[in-house]
Write a protein that holds these residues in place. Structure first.
Motif, PDB file in Angstrom:
ATOM      1  N   GLN A   1      38.738  36.673  37.686  1.00 44.69           N
ATOM      2  CA  GLN A   1      38.962  35.273  37.348  1.00 44.69           C
ATOM      3  C   GLN A   1      37.828  34.796  36.445  1.00 44.69           C
TER       4      GLN A   1
ATOM      5  N   GLU B   1      40.484  39.568  47.189  1.00 41.51           N
ATOM      6  CA  GLU B   1      40.284  38.137  46.990  1.00 41.51           C
ATOM      7  C   GLU B   1      38.954  37.668  47.573  1.00 41.51           C
TER       8      GLU B   1
ATOM      9  N   LEU C   1      36.279  38.769  45.282  1.00 40.44           N
ATOM     10  CA  LEU C   1      36.273  37.926  44.093  1.00 40.44           C
ATOM     11  C   LEU C   1      35.565  36.600  44.382  1.00 40.44           C
ATOM     12  N   GLN C   2      35.849  36.009  45.529  1.00 38.80           N
ATOM     13  CA  GLN C   2      35.181  34.760  45.880  1.00 38.80           C
ATOM     14  C   GLN C   2      33.670  34.955  45.987  1.00 38.80           C
TER      15      GLN C   2
ATOM     16  N   TYR D   1      34.191  44.558  48.258  1.00 36.71           N
ATOM     17  CA  TYR D   1      34.419  44.094  49.621  1.00 36.71           C
ATOM     18  C   TYR D   1      33.601  44.903  50.615  1.00 36.71           C
TER      19      TYR D   1
ATOM     20  N   THR E   1      40.596  42.326  41.318  1.00 36.14           N
ATOM     21  CA  THR E   1      41.027  40.969  40.990  1.00 36.14           C
ATOM     22  C   THR E   1      39.936  40.317  40.148  1.00 36.14           C
TER      23      THR E   1
ATOM     24  N   ALA F   1      44.952  34.460  39.363  1.00 36.53           N
ATOM     25  CA  ALA F   1      43.888  35.369  38.941  1.00 36.53           C
ATOM     26  C   ALA F   1      44.517  36.582  38.275  1.00 36.53           C
TER      27      ALA F   1
ATOM     28  N   GLY G   1      44.730  40.788  37.864  1.00 39.37           N
ATOM     29  CA  GLY G   1      44.585  41.900  38.787  1.00 39.37           C
ATOM     30  C   GLY G   1      44.909  43.222  38.133  1.00 39.37           C
TER      31      GLY G   1
ATOM     32  N   TYR H   1      53.448  38.751  39.547  1.00 33.88           N
ATOM     33  CA  TYR H   1      52.859  39.048  40.846  1.00 33.88           C
ATOM     34  C   TYR H   1      53.858  39.707  41.808  1.00 33.88           C
TER      35      TYR H   1
ATOM     36  N   GLN I   1      44.894  43.190  49.349  1.00 26.33           N
ATOM     37  CA  GLN I   1      44.849  41.997  48.505  1.00 26.33           C
ATOM     38  C   GLN I   1      43.857  40.979  49.050  1.00 26.33           C
ATOM     39  N   LYS I   2      43.875  40.794  50.356  1.00 23.50           N
ATOM     40  CA  LYS I   2      42.930  39.850  50.973  1.00 23.50           C
ATOM     41  C   LYS I   2      41.489  40.306  50.749  1.00 23.50           C
TER      42      LYS I   2
END
Length: 293
Positions: A165, A261, A264-265, A277, A163, A207, A209, A138, A257-258
Motif C-alpha cells: 500500500q 495484512e 502490512l499494517q 509477519y 500485500t 491494497a 497484492g 480480488y 491473508q490476515k
C-alpha cells in the motif's frame, strides 16, 4: 468498421454463392441435360468442401477433380469431339468460380471466429482483471491463492503472499488531486505486472497484492525490494509491503491473508518499508485462530 464489413460479407457471400449455384445449374442444363445431375452434384460437393475447409485448398482441389470427372463423363457419353468442349468449359468455369466463392465464405467465417474469440478474451479479461491497473480482481485472486496453497501443500513447497500500500495515500490524494492519484495507481499496476514472474499473480483489493508460488521468505524479500524500488523510481511514492509465508504464518487463504495484512499494517505504522509477519510473534496466535475456523 472492420467487424461490420466482415459481418456484411459473411451475409452477402452465401447469398451470392446460392445465386451463382442456381445460374450454374441452369447453364449446365442448357448445354447438356444428360449430365445435369452430375454437374449439380459436383457443384454441391465443391461448394461444401470449400466452405467447410475440410482440408487445405479443399475447394480448389475438389473443383479440379470435379472438372476431370465431368470431362470423363462427357467423353463417355458423346465421344471425343468438338461438341463436348462447350459443356466442359462452362462446367469448369462454374466449378472454379464456385470454389472461389466458397473459399471467400470460408475465410470470412474464419475471420468472424477469430473476432469472436478475441472479443471473448477481452470480456474474460475485463471480468477477471481490473481495467485501470491490469491486476487481477480480488475475488479471482482469492481462488488463485486457495489453489496455490493446495498445490504447495501437496508438493511440500513454500508460498509467499505480499500485500502493499502507498504510504499516506489519502494525503497524496489531497496534495496531488484525484487525477494524479489515479495515474499513480495505473503506474503501480504496471510495475507489478512488469516486475513479477509469469507464475506469480498480482492482484488489487484496495491494497495491492502478489501471490508468489515456490517462493521462500528470502525470495519474497528480493521481490518486495524490487517492487518498492521500481514504484519509487516510476511514481515517486513510498510503497510499504507486508509479507506472509505458507505454511509458517498461515495454512489457509484466510489465515495467510490476515497475516499479510497484519505485516502490512506494521510496515505502515513503523519505519520499515517491508515487514514480515514472522517478525511479529505476538500476532501469530490470533492468526492461527482464523486458520482453525
Amino acid at each position: 468498421m472492420k467487424q461490420t464489413y466482415v459481418n456484411r460479407i459473411l451475409y452477402v457471400a452465401p447469398a451470392i454463392l446460392a445465386v451463382w449455384l442456381t445460374l450454374s445449374a441452369i447453364a449446365t442444363t442448357l448445354v447438356d441435360a444428360r449430365t445435369f445431375i452430375l454437374a449439380l452434384a459436383l457443384l454441391a460437393l465443391t461448394s461444401t468442401v470449400a466452405v467447410l475447409r475440410l482440408f487445405p485448398l479443399g475447394g480448389w482441389v475438389t473443383a479440379v477433380l470435379s472438372i476431370v470427372i465431368y470431362g470423363i463423363a462427357e467423353v463417355y457419353l458423346s465421344g471425343w469431339n468438338e461438341r463436348i468442349y462447350l459443356p466442359i468449359a462452362i462446367t469448369a468455369i462454374a466449378l472454379l468460380l464456385t470454389a472461389w466463392f466458397g473459399t471467400i465464405i470460408a475465410n470470412q467465417i474464419k475471420a468472424v471466429d477469430r473476432q469472436l474469440e478475441h472479443d471473448q478474451a477481452v470480456i474474460d479479461d475485463l471480468r477477471i482483471k481490473d481495467p485501470q491497473t491490469g491486476l487481477m480482481r480480488y475475488a479471482y485472486a482469492q481462488q488463485t491463492l486457495k489453489n496455490e496453497i493446495g498445490r504447495s501443500r501437496r508438493n511440500n513447497s513454500s508460498l509467499c503472499l505480499v500485500t502493499a500500500q502507498v504510504m499516506d495515500w489519502d494525503g497524496l490524494v489531497n496534495r496531488q488531486g484525484m487525477v494524479a492519484a489515479e495515474e499513480i495507481k495505473e503506474q503501480i499496476g504496471d510495475v507489478f505486472n512488469s516486475t513479477l514472474r509469469m507464475i506469480d499473480t498480482a492482484y488489487i483489493a484496495g491494497a495491492y497484492g502478489a501471490i508468489l508460488p515456490d517462493t521462500k521468505p528470502e525470495g519474497a524479500l528480493v521481490v518486495a525490494r524490487r517492487l518498492s524500488e521500481n514504484v519509487a523510481r516510476k511514481s515517486r511514492v513510498d510503497l510499504r509491503i507486508g509479507i506472509a509465508h505458507f505454511p509458517e504464518d498461515g495454512v489457509t487463504e484466510q489465515g495467510l491473508q490476515k497475516a499479510a495484512e497484519v505485516a502490512l499494517q506494521q510496515a505502515l505504522t513503523s519505519d520499515q518499508t517491508i515487514a514480515f509477519y514472522s517478525q511479529l510473534p505476538e500476532m501469530q496466535e490470533e492468526n492461527l485462530k482464523i486458520d482453525n475456523l
